[in-house]
Scaffold this motif. Structure first.
Motif, short mmCIF file in Angstrom:
data_model
loop_
_atom_site.label_atom_id
_atom_site.label_comp_id
_atom_site.label_asym_id
_atom_site.label_seq_id
_atom_site.Cartn_x
_atom_site.Cartn_y
_atom_site.Cartn_z
N LEU B 196 0.84 -1.21 0.00
CA LEU B 196 0.00 0.00 0.00
C LEU B 196 0.87 1.26 0.00
O LEU B 196 0.65 2.19 -0.79
N ALA B 243 -6.73 -2.38 -2.86
CA ALA B 243 -8.09 -1.98 -2.49
C ALA B 243 -9.05 -3.15 -2.64
O ALA B 243 -9.95 -3.35 -1.82
N LEU B 339 -9.20 3.69 -2.92
CA LEU B 339 -9.31 2.98 -1.63
C LEU B 339 -10.72 3.03 -1.06
O LEU B 339 -10.94 2.61 0.08
N PHE B 362 -9.36 2.22 6.69
CA PHE B 362 -8.78 1.00 6.11
C PHE B 362 -7.99 0.25 7.18
O PHE B 362 -8.12 -0.96 7.35
#
Lengths: 419, 419
Positions: B196, B243, B339, B362
């Motif tokens: 990420l 994602a 995302l 997240f």
């Protein structure tokens, strides 16, 4: 999945003398063609070679759309010169010729057919080490600076074929958009169609998991391995750039943003198809070019009849994708959407027709000749066109849908007239 | 722009014996760590080496989160063995250690500091030829199989640093998703956070046209060259996979599709950041790992305190991207949308906050510790954390927004608590 190195930017060509110094090159072969030898891209290279004191010999006898004979002439030059590095400045014809020259000069006892694709040649794997080759593309189409493929016309057989091996991939591609600013309109269009078809064909090619044969030893696997998760990224990215910039690049030579983006897209699509492969548009294009009668395209300064590669590829694209869409229709529909189709109410079973229609409109907008008939072919030529396609197994086998001779006839017939 | 070769597919590890035969390797160094040496990925390699009769010596003493001392131990082994090829089976620690061993064994008279990044080391360019190195990653995070970077803890200085050169990039990365099926939950999560941040940092890094210094000789340019049109493609593609698949990969070890996609995403993001570079999350992570007190993460079978690399990187990400968004806010907003943020009514000036909030959500969903405080740091540690970040110029200079010591303090403070 093997990818070449590329360097991108306006003016980066002037660094080539340093690159050759860094490679400790003492005898460089500079290849180009007669037109280019007087033009700015070659001048930029010559200036850099002079600045860094690089010793070189120039070969400017490359034939646009090369043949076995023109390859052999370049190979002879390369063998005699005993070079320790190569620089190719030009379109696909120059870069491909330079790859072949490097290969056979590095493998001097090989017969020419040894490395030519089977079934025409022997398709032997390359085990010798080649010299470094720096490619400076001056068109935005072939992506040859990123691939391990060199294509030529086999005159005796009246068919295009090539050499395909990771070993002949250039060491470095110099993507300098300054070289694209002097490209005439039709060359921008036709080379852009090559990018378009590289992207569409590699995205719809047979998946790499379904290709056969699949040799157990990795070294024996073909350069063209079928569509895969990495080539997909490049194919889609290149297609998006084509959709956004090709028309602008064709219509306005001053549109630096559009021309620079198409120059990058050519390399991106090259990375994609150089690993995934192409299929029917390319397979069928070789006889379309090879059997040319009297067609002389606008903007090409050559003394022989010629169907430019990008044109020979794109003219069958509506028929081809209407044919292949029954396999992976969702990819065909996605491609149509990227090229501007409104697919909100589209039915998946119409994917092929929708992509075909989208392509026809795209080609019409770009003033493309109205099909094979407009470049001199008639129904009577179809058997010869089919016959010239059959030996192109290297690529036609990557079509997601297998095809009979009758299928190929129907595809050529459907491509006689587009609009 | 230089990209490694990768091969992808379930079970492709079994081909490694053939690859080594094709390389004509006669004395292979197999590197791994003590945990892995008993696990299926190493077994798959051993079986293939046996099948193809490859002569090898195994070094399984790699330290998870390696140090200068552990690098030197591996280098000593490599020098003694006089190997002609290397195989690294493991996460980034193993692959990085193997790169260093290959480098110094190929350059036996060099001092260890010669190739370590300046200003800590001398940062000399690598001019020697290394032996082939095949990397088989067993985590889905570092992308080390595609990069020319090797990171270690410099114990004396209590700081992480590394060696960065295209020359140490593996010859081939074998991306075999079978190796990811036995990864414990937290290792999947933390290595996924590394992917990420590789994607987010390389996409938002200073553009390559703005990096300084920009050495005129291409050979002197850093491996990390700033964001560019090619690394952008990889960064965005990796981000989309994160994602879509990271949560599934963390939560369900049986989700082969998710784990396979994260394994590919790790390589994709590696190709992106390996060319573009990373910036503040990574620059600040090195002291976060290096100054660890007593934190022992779940699922890591080690005998020392440890902040896993991916965790040390991601904990500052909300603060970092809120800080950097004033440069290229549109890229920050685009990342937030990928995302999962709904940006239809977003204002561009809120891009940083929106991305920060999206990241917090997240991380919360993935049960990440609540900031630096939760892993043992307090406000009193901030000066030491800042001091440990300052020497990380190689990456912090790639931040799109320059930062003062006060800025760094504020970023660490804002990262103490996330939720």
């Amino acid at each position: 999945m093997a990818i070449s190195n590329i360097r991108y930017g306006e003016g980066v060509t002037k660094e080539i003398g340093m690159d050759l110094q860094n490679l400790d090159a003492r005898r460089v072969c500079l290849m180009t063609d007669k037109n280019l030898s007087q033009l700015p891209p070659v001048n930029a290279v010559l200036n850099s070679l002079a600045k860094y004191g690089i010793n070189f010999q120039m070969y400017d006898n490359v034939r646009v759309e090369p043949t076995d004979q023109s390859f052999l002439d370049a190979i002879k030059f390369a063998k005699k010169g005993e070079f320790d590095a190569y620089v190719a400045v030009g379109g696909g014809s120059v870069i491909d010729t330079c790859k072949a020259a490097n290969l056979y000069a590095s493998s001097p006892t090989s017969d020419f057919l040894d490395y030519v694709n089977a079934p025409i040649g022997k398709g032997k794997p390359v085990t010798v080490s080649l010299k470094p080759l720096i490619a400076v593309p001056t068109t935005s189409g072939t992506g040859s600076e990123t691939t391990g493929v060199a294509i030529f016309d086999f005159k005796e057989l009246k068919v295009k074929t090539g050499i395909a091996s990771r070993a002949i991939k250039p060491t470095l591609g110099i993507i300098d958009p300054l070289h694209t600013l002097s490209m005439p309109e039709r060359i921008v269009a036709n080379s852009g169609f090559d990018v378009l078809c590289h992207a569409l064909e590699s995205y719809t090619a047979l998946p790499y998991t379904m290709r056969s044969p699949c040799p157990s030893n990795p070294i024996s696997r073909p350069a063209y391995q079928g569509s895969n998760p990495i080539s997909d990224v490049w194919a889609l990215h290149a297609l998006r750039i084509v959709a956004k910039y090709l028309k602008r690049a064709v219509r306005n030579p001053e549109d630096r943003e559009a021309r620079a983006n198409m120059h990058l897209a050519s390399a991106f699509a090259g990375i994609g198809f150089g690993n995934a492969g192409v299929h029917l548009c390319h397979g069928m294009s070789y006889p379309i070019s090879g059997l040319v009668k009297t067609y002389k395209p606008k903007d090409y300064n050559v003394d022989h009849s010629l169907v430019p590669h990008g044109l020979s590829v794109v003219l069958t694209s509506p028929a081809v994708f209407a044919f292949t869409a029954q396999i992976h229709p969702e990819r065909h529909l996605e491609a149509a959407e990227i090229l501007g189709a409104d697919i909100r109410t589209a039915r998946i079973k119409d994917a092929g027709f929708i992509l075909a229609d989208t392509l026809r409109k795209f080609l019409f907008d770009l003033n493309v000749d109205d099909g094979l008939a407009a470049i001199g072919y008639s129904k009577a030529d179809i058997p010869a066109l089919v016959k010239g396609t059959l030996p192109q197994e290297r690529v036609t086998k990557l079509s997601p849908r297998p095809q009979t001779e009758e299928d190929l006839s129907a595809l050529f017939e459907a491509s006689m007239k587009l609009y």
